[in-house]
Design an enzyme around this catalytic site. Structure first.
Site, short mmCIF file in Angstrom:
data_model
loop_
_atom_site.label_atom_id
_atom_site.label_comp_id
_atom_site.label_asym_id
_atom_site.label_seq_id
_atom_site.Cartn_x
_atom_site.Cartn_y
_atom_site.Cartn_z
N SER A 1 0.84 -1.20 0.00
CA SER A 1 0.00 0.00 0.00
C SER A 1 0.87 1.24 0.00
O SER A 1 2.00 1.23 0.52
CB SER A 1 -0.85 -0.03 1.27
OG SER A 1 -1.46 1.22 1.49
N TYR B 1 -1.87 -1.18 11.15
CA TYR B 1 -2.13 -1.73 9.81
C TYR B 1 -1.01 -1.37 8.84
O TYR B 1 -0.43 -2.21 8.15
CB TYR B 1 -3.48 -1.23 9.26
CG TYR B 1 -3.61 -1.44 7.76
CD1 TYR B 1 -3.77 -2.72 7.24
CD2 TYR B 1 -3.51 -0.37 6.86
CE1 TYR B 1 -3.84 -2.93 5.86
CE2 TYR B 1 -3.58 -0.57 5.49
CZ TYR B 1 -3.74 -1.84 5.00
OH TYR B 1 -3.80 -2.05 3.64
N LYS C 1 2.14 -3.68 6.68
CA LYS C 1 2.50 -3.65 5.25
C LYS C 1 4.01 -3.38 5.11
O LYS C 1 4.70 -4.03 4.33
CB LYS C 1 1.70 -2.57 4.51
CG LYS C 1 0.20 -2.83 4.47
CD LYS C 1 -0.18 -3.84 3.40
CE LYS C 1 -1.19 -4.83 3.87
NZ LYS C 1 -1.48 -5.92 2.98
#
Ligand SMILES: NC(=O)c1ccc[n+]([C@@H]2O[C@H](COP(=O)([O-])OP(=O)(O)OC[C@H]3O[C@@H](n4cnc5c(N)ncnc54)[C@H](O)[C@@H]3O)[C@@H](O)[C@H]2O)c1
Ligand SMILES: CC(=O)N[C@H]1[C@@H](OP(=O)(O)OP(=O)(O)OC[C@H]2O[C@@H](n3ccc(=O)[nH]c3=O)[C@H](O)[C@@H]2O)O[C@H](CO)[C@H](O)[C@@H]1O
Length: 351
Positions: free
Chosen positions: A134, A159, A163
């Protein structure tokens, strides 16, 4: 030569289902695993509803297993059942706010799940991997457009950190063993739906992201959109992002698989998947009104904490290395989102 078989984790989700469709159309065999923690299944069919519809659209078969990727035995059994050539890994928890409330669940699901998967791959001599990363790995942009050279790791949410940490693990893995070939695709803001209107984004509860919120206001499920911040240093004061059509994004994955399939080169490669074009919140609202013919009522409110003013990609590297370029613009993104939302006002569930 037999078509390659790709194991897709999280294939019943928003990006996974659209990508499975494009992979089937491109001639890949697809095995999907998903634990359905964020995907709808009516129970009547063995397949989650999104994949049922992908089979209908493509006329091709998907092997599906209800598997939790953190469960070593379940993952191993899929590798025993099928001869897998490559893995496309979408399965993850992805809500930024929720990850701040329950970080351990995010680290377990996203980090442990990925480790279990990579171990099962190595044990079965599978070394080709496409990862769903992302733009969040870049943190607050230090320059625009954001290139792949931009420093990573300044992520604010658990979160986002999952990644970033996963990318670091993948880099270490590629350094340690030259058989690994990894493509990490850094998505900007995926929106839109397949042109059929049969599959699309179906968030649980109140949407966190802008496009599904706009679509639910337009269809009458929510009274109004809150526009978070109107005093950013942007063209109209609202936040600017790089929205990318989900089908362009899905095609980017097919190009990444094609690269891994055809090229002997190994190592870690990261590519931005974006359009390179910034669009403000109000520009998206007005484009959606044009595409849908509906009024999208909105209210200007305070900024959401953690939001940056502007973020958009430099996507030239993906064009050079993968031969991929986004072709669908904002109007098409809105038109396709509206087709999906108006034909499925409650998403996949027949409420
Ligand atoms: N949607 C976005 O805006 C966006 C942006 C950047 C990156 N990503 C990444 O892309 C990937 C796909 O996102 P999405 O928007 O399609 O999300 P999604 O929630 O629609 O899809 C993820 C799927 O993974 C499944 N899943 C989650 N944990 C699992 C587990 N432990 N075992 C098996 N299945 C599991 C869920 O049930 C769901 O079907 C994720 O890795 C996400 O972090 C998404
Ligand atoms: C902080 C955060 O959540 N970041 C995630 C969010 O990025 P973004 O925050 O870029 O995506 P988003 O869709 O949540 O917001 C896009 C823009 O719309 C604005 N907005 C959003 C919702 C709303 O109800 N009203 C409104 O005005 C928001 O302030 C921003 O300017 O989604 C991305 C994928 O799409 C990534 O997963 C990011 O990690």
């Amino acid at each position: 030569m037999a078509p390659p078989t790709v194991l897709v984790t999280g294939g019943a989700g928003y990006i996974g289902s659209h990508t499975v469709l494009e992979m089937l159309n491109a001639g890949y065999n697809v095995i999907c695993v998903d634990n359905l923690c964020n995907a709808y299944s009516s129970g009547a069919s063995k397949l989650p509803e999104a994949l049922n519809r992908v089979q209908e659209i493509t006329g091709k078969k998907i092997h599906f297993y209800r598997v939790n990727i953190t469960d070593r035995e379940q993952v191993r059994s899929v590798f025993q059942e099928h001869k897998i050539d490559m893995v496309a890994h979408f399965a993850a928890l992805k809500a930024v706010g929720e990850s701040c409330r329950i970080p351990l669940q995010y680290y377990h699901n996203n980090m442990t799940g990925t480790n279990v998967l990579l171990e099962a791959m190595a044990d079965n001599n599978v070394f080709k991997f496409v990862y769903s990363s992302s733009a969040t790995v870049y943190g607050e942009p230090k320059f625009l457009p954001v290139t792949e050279e931009h420093p990573t790791g300044n992520c604010t949410s658990p979160y986002g950190k999952t990644k970033y940490f996963t990318e670091e693990i993948l880099k270490d893995l590629c350094k340690s063993d030259k058989r690994w070939a990894v493509v990490s695709l850094r998505y900007f803001n995926p929106v839109g739906a397949h042109i059929s209107g049969r599959i699309g984004e179906d968030p649980n509860g109140e949407p966190n992201n802008l496009m599904p919120y706009i679509a639910q206001v337009a269809v009458g499920r929510r009274p109004k959109l809150s526009v978070y911040g109107s005093d950013f240093p942007t063209k109209d004061g609202t936040g600017v992002r790089d929205y990318i059509h989900i089908v362009d994004l899905a095609e980017g994955h097919v190009k990444a698989l094609d690269k891994l399939r055809n090229i002997a080169e190994t190592g870690f490669f990261a590519y931005n998947l974006g359009t390179g074009v910034g669009c403000s919140v109000l520009e998206l609202v007005h484009a959606f009104e044009r595409a849908s013919g509906q009024k999208v009522t909105y209210e200007l409110v305070d900024r959401r904490s953690g939001d940056v003013a502007t973020c958009y990609a430099d996507a030239k590297l993906a064009e050079q290395a993968l031969g991929w370029k986004a072709t669908r613009g904002i109007d098409k993104m809105c038109e396709d989102t509206w087709r999906w939302q108006s034909q499925n006002p409650n998403g996949y569930a027949q409420k």
